[in-house]
Design an enzyme around this catalytic site. Structure first.
Site, PDB file in Angstrom:
ATOM      1  N   HIS A 452       4.427   5.390   3.505  1.00 36.47           N
ATOM      2  CA  HIS A 452       5.703   4.820   3.969  1.00 36.47           C
ATOM      3  C   HIS A 452       5.535   4.070   5.294  1.00 36.47           C
ATOM      4  O   HIS A 452       4.430   3.653   5.605  1.00 36.47           O
ATOM      5  CB  HIS A 452       6.773   5.910   4.052  1.00 36.47           C
ATOM      6  CG  HIS A 452       6.805   6.739   2.783  1.00 36.47           C
ATOM      7  ND1 HIS A 452       7.464   6.332   1.656  1.00 36.47           N
ATOM      8  CD2 HIS A 452       6.197   7.914   2.478  1.00 36.47           C
ATOM      9  CE1 HIS A 452       7.276   7.247   0.685  1.00 36.47           C
ATOM     10  NE2 HIS A 452       6.504   8.217   1.164  1.00 36.47           N
ATOM     11  N   GLU A 466       9.532  11.443   6.981  1.00 37.54           N
ATOM     12  CA  GLU A 466       8.173  11.546   6.459  1.00 37.54           C
ATOM     13  C   GLU A 466       7.234  10.537   7.110  1.00 37.54           C
ATOM     14  O   GLU A 466       6.091  10.851   7.433  1.00 37.54           O
ATOM     15  CB  GLU A 466       8.191  11.330   4.932  1.00 37.54           C
ATOM     16  CG  GLU A 466       6.802  11.384   4.306  1.00 37.54           C
ATOM     17  CD  GLU A 466       6.793  11.080   2.809  1.00 37.54           C
ATOM     18  OE1 GLU A 466       7.881  10.903   2.230  1.00 37.54           O
ATOM     19  OE2 GLU A 466       5.686  11.004   2.244  1.00 37.54           O
ATOM     20  N   HIS A 519       0.854  11.966   2.402  1.00 36.57           N
ATOM     21  CA  HIS A 519       2.304  12.016   2.200  1.00 36.57           C
ATOM     22  C   HIS A 519       2.867  13.399   2.495  1.00 36.57           C
ATOM     23  O   HIS A 519       2.123  14.378   2.596  1.00 36.57           O
ATOM     24  CB  HIS A 519       2.653  11.656   0.746  1.00 36.57           C
ATOM     25  CG  HIS A 519       2.592  10.192   0.471  1.00 36.57           C
ATOM     26  ND1 HIS A 519       3.709   9.409   0.352  1.00 36.57           N
ATOM     27  CD2 HIS A 519       1.519   9.358   0.318  1.00 36.57           C
ATOM     28  CE1 HIS A 519       3.338   8.152   0.118  1.00 36.57           C
ATOM     29  NE2 HIS A 519       2.011   8.097   0.094  1.00 36.57           N
ATOM     30  N   GLU A 581      -0.179  15.644  -0.652  1.00 40.99           N
ATOM     31  CA  GLU A 581       1.183  15.998  -0.231  1.00 40.99           C
ATOM     32  C   GLU A 581       1.023  17.220   0.658  1.00 40.99           C
ATOM     33  O   GLU A 581       0.725  18.313   0.188  1.00 40.99           O
ATOM     34  CB  GLU A 581       2.064  16.322  -1.445  1.00 40.99           C
ATOM     35  CG  GLU A 581       2.265  15.165  -2.414  1.00 40.99           C
ATOM     36  CD  GLU A 581       3.405  14.225  -2.021  1.00 40.99           C
ATOM     37  OE1 GLU A 581       3.899  14.306  -0.866  1.00 40.99           O
ATOM     38  OE2 GLU A 581       3.793  13.405  -2.873  1.00 40.99           O
TER      39      GLU A 581
END
Ligand code: ZN
Length: 619
Positions: A452, A466, A519, A581
């Site tokens: 992102h 995030e 992430h 993640e």
């Protein structure tokens, strides 16, 4: 649902102590409109049970600009001083119910909807006390289902009902009583609308040897129980449920040393705690109308009374809802009484009043489906259905509003790759030859992709973004890798937006040995937590396994496993590529850790360790 609304209405009338003034003979007076957003059902309910209009001729008229449909309910009138009912929800923009005309009496329902709405999904059904309109057929083939069990502990806001109080001599007292029963959470002015936040109201408890029976108004749902120790006990939470104040926090004896205590755990959730040395023996048994639930020690099954005649299974069906979710539906000749158990390896459904089924049809329906290992067999009382599941599967069950169908929906966890990876992939795995770094300077080259950035904030919760966590960790990884002599390319080094295509393009131009995307996870439920590592191409499996095991062995977090997932960046890059993640932002406790320097540093260090091990293993 039909029953609980009927009883809500009767309950309100009891409280109010007035008799309804007859409007006109044979007119369907709608006292209550409910929109159940979880299953897109509108229910229109009356207390004059004999005057339901004929719905067989209702025509749905489609209009454009904006896209909408309307249909008229003949011979119907909105009750009390009610003007219009207006509901809004995702997918269906707006549902408006209003009195279209008084000569003749006609109630019109207008549905404004999104483009993906299928008008042919709209179904009408007439039950004893009302009309039910199913707008979207997204739940089941039998569209009139109520949720009875769920693994997911999400605090659900999927229920609300509006009710108007009028013609009462002491409205404030009445409202206060309704508020205490149904947790409206507001103190409306006289004659205003009450919004009810609960769907089940427990007002009676009976305990005897090996069982406790809760009886109420509405429809019960039960979440996956928790088992606790010291003392040994099993905890059943019932979302959207209120407990009569006089029943709260009392101990009920269940025989022997077993006791039960019922409480109001939160404004919207009831909790039953059974203290017993036989925690795995207690299961819920649902009555056919879903207003009574018995928590039964299955050793005392013989004490369970099954009223009525035996019931047969009339039909089975299988439905694949998406890649990971399948639903099994059982239809019965008459309402079913069922018990439900969910272990780490099976879903077990006891059909206590069912004695007959077509074994051949069962096998035919479910062979070559996700239920191919399911077993249906005679049991000491009725039938027993066993469906093997993964430990992390998400199970949700539904009971038809007429009690004649049962749906078991099972969402498989994503493919967890065990030690030896997916056997289907193993033949394809070619561990890249790594003893020759790609960099002309003799350095291994690593692309670090901070998820992102810029306008794409990623997951957010409570003001935590995030994109900031991923960048922070990525920079720590970059620093450590460079210090250890790696060549590193960052797809972004600041808070700027970089498209997925550009991330892939930057990586391809660099020609790295590996690609690592960083992430933070999130879920609609607050429950999931822990670390996942994803890969797409089989040749990325060794990297995924090495980095993942480094992460889960050094960070004290839940190991959710490695997954084959089609994320854009790990699918389109040509070098071995993984996506980590680091934890769940949606889990309050884990979010608290993810924002700390300690967790970020530990995660970065573990990723670097994993990368080191990966290259080491190849030498
Ligand atoms: Zn992300």
């Amino acid at each position: 649902m039909r029953k609980y609304i009927a009883i809500f209405i009767m309950f309100i009338f009891m409280l109010l102590g007035f008799t309804q003034r007859a409007l006109a003979e044979g007119v369907f007076k709608i006292n209550s409109a409910n929109f159940d957003t979880s299953s897109a059902i509108i229910s229109l309910v009356s207390s004059n049970l004999d005057d339901l209009p004929d719905i067989s001729d209702i025509k749905v008229v489609k209009l454009t600009n904006p896209t909408r449909v309307y249909f008229d309910i003949p011979n119907a009138v909105l009750g009390g001083q009610k003007k219009d009912w207006l509901f809004t929800t995702a997918g269906i923009k707006e549902v408006k119910i209003s009195q279209f005309s008084s000569t003749p009496y006609t109630v019109r329902v207008v549905v404004n909807y999104d483009d993906n709405f299928d008008v042919s999904d709209i179904k009408f059904i007439k039950l004893k006390n009302g009309i039910f309109i199913k707008l979207k057929n997204n739940i089941a083939q039998n569209p009139f289902m109520q949720n009875t069990y769920r693994d997911d502990h999400s605090s659900s806001n999927d229920f609300y009902e509006y009710m108007t109080i009028s013609s009462v001599s002491n409205p404030n007292e009445t409202i206060a009583r309704i508020d205490s029963a149904f947790n409206t959470g507001i103190t409306p002015q006289y004659s205003q609308e009450l919004r009810l936040n609960t769907k089940y109201y427990i007002d009676k408890v009976m305990a005897k040897n090996g069982m406790i029976t809760l009886t109420g108004l509405g429809s019960v749902s039960i979440e996956k129980p928790m088992i606790l120790s010291n003392p040994s006990r099993i905890v059943f939470d019932m979302p959207n449920t209120m407990v009569n104040k006089s029943l709260r926090n009392k101990d009920f004896s269940l025989g022997g040393t077993d006791t039960a205590r019922l409480g109001q755990f939160s404004v919207n959730k009831a909790r039953l705690v059974i203290t017993t040395n036989n925690v795995t023996k207690y299961i819920p048994v649902y009555a056919r109308d879903n207003q009574t639930v018995i928590y039964l020690n299955t050793d005392n099954l013989s004490n369970l009374e099954i009223p009525g005649k035996p019931v047969a299974i009339s039909d089975f069906s299988n439905r694949k809802l998406d890649d990971m979710t399948s639903a099994m539906t059982l239809n019965f000749s008459n309402p079913v009484i069922h018990g439900f158990d969910r272990t780490n390896s099976d879903v077990i459904v006891y059909l206590y009043n069912v004695n007959n089924f077509d074994a051949e049809l069962f096998n035919k329906t479910f062979s070559k489906t996700d239920f191919t290992s399911a077993k249906l067999e005679q049991s000491s009382k009725g039938l027993k259905l066993t469906i093997p599941i993964e430990h992390d599967s998400l199970v949700t069950t539904f009971l038809g509003m007429d009690g004649k169908s049962l749906k078991l929906q099972i969402k498989a966890p994503r493919t967890v790759i065990k030690d030896n990876a997916d056997p289907r992939d193993s033949e394809l795995i070619k561990i890249p030859v790594l003893n020759k770094p790609k960099g002309s300077d003799g350095k291994y080259r690593v692309v670090i992709d901070a998820g992102h950035g810029g306008s794409d904030v990623g997951a957010t919760r409570n003001g935590v973004y995030e994109k900031y966590i991923t960048l922070d960790v990525a920079k720590r990884v970059e620093k450590m890798l460079k210090a250890q002599g790696y060549g590193v390319l960052m797809t972004r080094s600041d808070d700027s937006y970089v498209s997925l295509q550009d991330r892939v393009a930057y990586s391809e131009a660099y020609n790295p040995d590996i690609f690592v995307s960083i992430h933070v996870n999130s879920s609609t439920s607050g429950t999931p937590n822990g670390i996942e590592t994803h890969y797409y191409h089989p040749e990325s499996i060794p990297l995924a396994q090495t980095v993942h095991s480094s992460l889960v062995s050094t960070i004290s977090a839940n190991d959710r496993g490695t997954f084959k997932s089609k994320f854009y960046v790990i699918n389109h890059t040509t070098s071995p590529a993984i996506l980590v993640e680091m934890g769940f932002l949606s889990n309050t406790a884990e979010r608290g850790q993810l924002v700390t320097a300690e967790r970020k540093q530990a995660t970065a260090k573990a990723i670097v360790e994993g990368i080191n091990n990966y290259f080491k293993s190849a030498q």
